[in-house]
Design a protein around this motif. Sequence first.
Motif, PDB file in Angstrom:
ATOM      1  N   ALA A 124      -3.750 -10.144  -1.246  1.00  0.00           N
ATOM      2  CA  ALA A 124      -4.184  -8.838  -1.389  1.00  0.00           C
ATOM      3  C   ALA A 124      -5.449  -9.116  -2.499  1.00  0.00           C
ATOM      4  N   SER A 125      -6.117  -7.740  -2.623  1.00  0.00           N
ATOM      5  CA  SER A 125      -7.192  -8.383  -3.464  1.00  0.00           C
ATOM      6  C   SER A 125      -6.577  -7.493  -4.811  1.00  0.00           C
ATOM      7  N   TRP A 170      -6.903  -1.378  -3.365  1.00  0.00           N
ATOM      8  CA  TRP A 170      -6.327  -1.255  -2.159  1.00  0.00           C
ATOM      9  C   TRP A 170      -5.184  -2.680  -2.406  1.00  0.00           C
ATOM     10  N   GLY A 171      -5.523  -3.622  -3.008  1.00  0.00           N
ATOM     11  CA  GLY A 171      -4.760  -4.732  -3.198  1.00  0.00           C
ATOM     12  C   GLY A 171      -3.654  -4.327  -3.836  1.00  0.00           C
ATOM     13  N   SER A 174      -1.438  -2.128  -1.033  1.00  0.00           N
ATOM     14  CA  SER A 174      -0.975  -2.984  -0.207  1.00  0.00           C
ATOM     15  C   SER A 174       0.142  -3.855  -0.515  1.00  0.00           C
ATOM     16  N   LEU A 175       0.065  -4.467  -1.531  1.00  0.00           N
ATOM     17  CA  LEU A 175       0.943  -5.514  -2.214  1.00  0.00           C
ATOM     18  C   LEU A 175       2.631  -4.766  -2.549  1.00  0.00           C
ATOM     19  N   ASP A 224      -4.082 -14.125  -4.529  1.00  0.00           N
ATOM     20  CA  ASP A 224      -5.002 -12.901  -4.670  1.00  0.00           C
ATOM     21  C   ASP A 224      -6.321 -13.551  -3.926  1.00  0.00           C
ATOM     22  N   GLY A 236      -1.913  -9.443   5.509  1.00  0.00           N
ATOM     23  CA  GLY A 236      -3.323  -9.146   4.871  1.00  0.00           C
ATOM     24  C   GLY A 236      -4.499  -9.431   5.777  1.00  0.00           C
ATOM     25  N   GLU A 237      -5.416  -8.888   5.265  1.00  0.00           N
ATOM     26  CA  GLU A 237      -5.987  -8.021   3.949  1.00  0.00           C
ATOM     27  C   GLU A 237      -6.521  -6.803   4.314  1.00  0.00           C
ATOM     28  N   VAL A 238      -6.917  -6.016   3.475  1.00  0.00           N
ATOM     29  CA  VAL A 238      -7.540  -4.745   3.828  1.00  0.00           C
ATOM     30  C   VAL A 238      -8.960  -4.741   4.284  1.00  0.00           C
ATOM     31  N   GLY A 269       0.196  -1.411   4.255  1.00  0.00           N
ATOM     32  CA  GLY A 269       0.802  -2.574   3.831  1.00  0.00           C
ATOM     33  C   GLY A 269       2.274  -2.722   4.143  1.00  0.00           C
TER      34      GLY A 269
END
Lengths: 390, 428
Positions: free
Chosen positions: B77-78, B86-87, B90-91, B118, B143-145, B351
């Motif tokens: 995730a970011s 978003w990171g 989603s996490l 990350d 992941g990811e977005v 997520g």
Amino acid sequence: MIDVTSLLVAGIEFGSLPQQLLNGILIGGVYALIALGYTMVYGVLRLINFAHGEVYMLGAYTALFVSWIIYGRAQDPVTVVWYALPLMLLSAMTVCALIGIVLERFAYRPMRNQPRIASLITAIGLSLLLQYGGQLFLPVSPAPNISGKVNPYRDNLTFYLTQPAPSLVRAADALKPEMDKAKAALDEQLKLEKDEFNLSDTGLALRKEFFERQSAYNKAQGEAQSSAISITLPKGQLIMFTVTLILMAILRHIVLFTKSGRAMRAVSHDFDSAALMGINVNKIVTLTFVLGSALAGAGAMMSATFISGVKIDTFFGLLPGVKAFVAAVLGGIGNIPGAVLGGILMGVAESLVVWAGYDQYKDAVAFLILIVVLLFKPSGLLGSNKVEKV
Amino acid sequence: MKIEIKASSLAALAATSLFSLSLVGCKSEAEKQGGSTGTTSGTASGGGSAPSGVGRPAPTGTGNVQSGDTIKLGMIASLTGDQKPWGDDSLAGAKIAVEEVNSAGGVNGKKIELKIEDSASKPESAKTAAEKLLGEGVLAIIGEVSSGNTEQIARAAFERGVPVVAVGATKTTLTDIGAHVFRVCYIDDFQGAVMARFAFEERGKKNMAIITDKKQPYSQGLSENFKSYYTKLGGQIVAEVSYQTGETQFQNLLTELKNKNPDGIFMSGYFPEVGPLAAQARAAGITAEFYGGDGWDSSQILQSGGEAIIGSFMCNHYNNKEDRPEIAAFLEKFKAQSGGREPGTTMAALGYDAAKVALEALKRTTELNSVNLMKEIENTENLSGVTGTITLKGKNGNPPKRALVVEIRPLNEGFQVFRKAYEYFESK
């Protein structure tokens, strides 16, 4: 045979040329402010201070923090206080000047008697350190953004160079009553409908009618507007450009008419001889960093404040820094008027590329200019081919 | 002896400046790689959820095998950079799904261990993160977005043979990378078509302009998809301009757009740039309505866009206000976990769904290894997620899902206000 000229000219609207030139000059003003820092440091030390873009970035953050102190962190609208903008400008300039002193004293001075490449690598290292290291302690998210809050000069000045064609204006105006009538009918129906986006058949028919009228009106209106040549000048950017000019005038005065300025020119002319003549070169080098960094700080504060919606992150100085560096080379690195000329030319070149329909290459044009300058006139537009004894 | 100092020193300067630029350029190069498939986005092979036996390339590696006391799943995730909203979301969503399984005793008596990396909102970091997780023996990566980051993860996982469940990566051609790539969101083929239909049919926009972030594979693909459906409906694209992630000044682009008099503008980029774009467009006197995709999904867009972005329309995956038991249950858990805060973006729910797809498949596997897990993820059918029902079986990794059009309103009115829902339709 294909007519090359017609291909090149296809899709170009000459009506937007004045506006694009103005955009270019406004953007170029900021490049010029940053380019001055590059060119002055190169003038006295023969060093490209690649961390200059990061000084610019830290200037924007300083402005942000000061605005937080004055107005608080919330994004809510605020009552504008008169001292906010001057205070932000002065603190950004001061903090940047201090950062300049620190960089020079602790990063560049120990390297001064090493081969020049060592200083350059140090500069690149510092630049990356500030870009990535800055993420550890500077706010990157939620997006720090102040322009919407602290800038009281958000409206535009519009000047008409030519008026819209009267026949087109009349044609557009003639369509307006019908559109308004259709809109009124639709609004009436919408009051009866439950969901604007799931209409009954009557609603759909009325909406279709309105859309057609609206579309026709917009088209005619647009044509009328395009027949006039006008320029729009955001007030904030006008202030920005004026302040830029004032700062440049002050710099010119310092360099040309003060004792320190004369010493700076002497150091730039010949570092060692200047030292032999009793000039405190360390002091002059520090002064150079102070002036260059303060100008970058001013540019950063104004960009962060007067350009709508601009967000601040640790890469804030990356692109402007690179472009300003090219501007400095274009004008003749080490030459102060050259940096200003180079900055404005860079801004205008960028705008013209977009105007010509090649917006994909907006950023590439900077590097194209760099390559062309280095190939054909490495000393830049205003630079002179000095000779040096070896 | 005299030499021309300027010429020689400037040659050195040129060399060093190019050197520094190449350092700076690392970023764009990696992203270019990510974008290289962008050119194929218009081809039919990405036909998405059309059930077809035409296989995607099978991954070359044999995958990871479970070892130790826990079952390792990877999550990328970011957590820093532009896409942090978003990171983080989603996490948080994925963690809820994992906790649900662990508190019910885990899978086969073994607890799930979520290994988190990350991606720093950058494709090259996403690739490094994926390689690290693969080396640690994860059975699958969640992941990811962003599509650009996910492409890098998918490529890294392809060689290893580890399945990837993307959270919000909508780029149409993403799942063509290999049979190991799955997602829980709709695809841009559909999203672009939905926005084209909404703008053309519901808002009566006949002449539109498109602004693309040419550095983002997502934005390039979405612009393409929007354009093809919009022109098919009979609309006209009057101007197309582009910028790059990280740019802050758009006046010259907007001057050109204004001159073309569009009555709507489609901005397919991500929120950090769309906010300033919208603000500067209004400042330049552009009155056209703005439209966008799920890349706008963060309330940060309200901060940078200000008044200008209010009243614009964007496409999204679901809405917190929808009346479905899955959503209520999820929101309750999310609030409990994050101190009463509602998720700021839909990526929390996606997520959660992505993790749930992987976990449910894990429960069905007979042997705990990547190959089996991949097979079982492919067998996902009618899984009721927070963002809707997810079916992956025979869909080439792209579940057919519905999309919502929402209007951007100020925070006190709810930020995203539901306007119209579109059930899945074929956009070809």
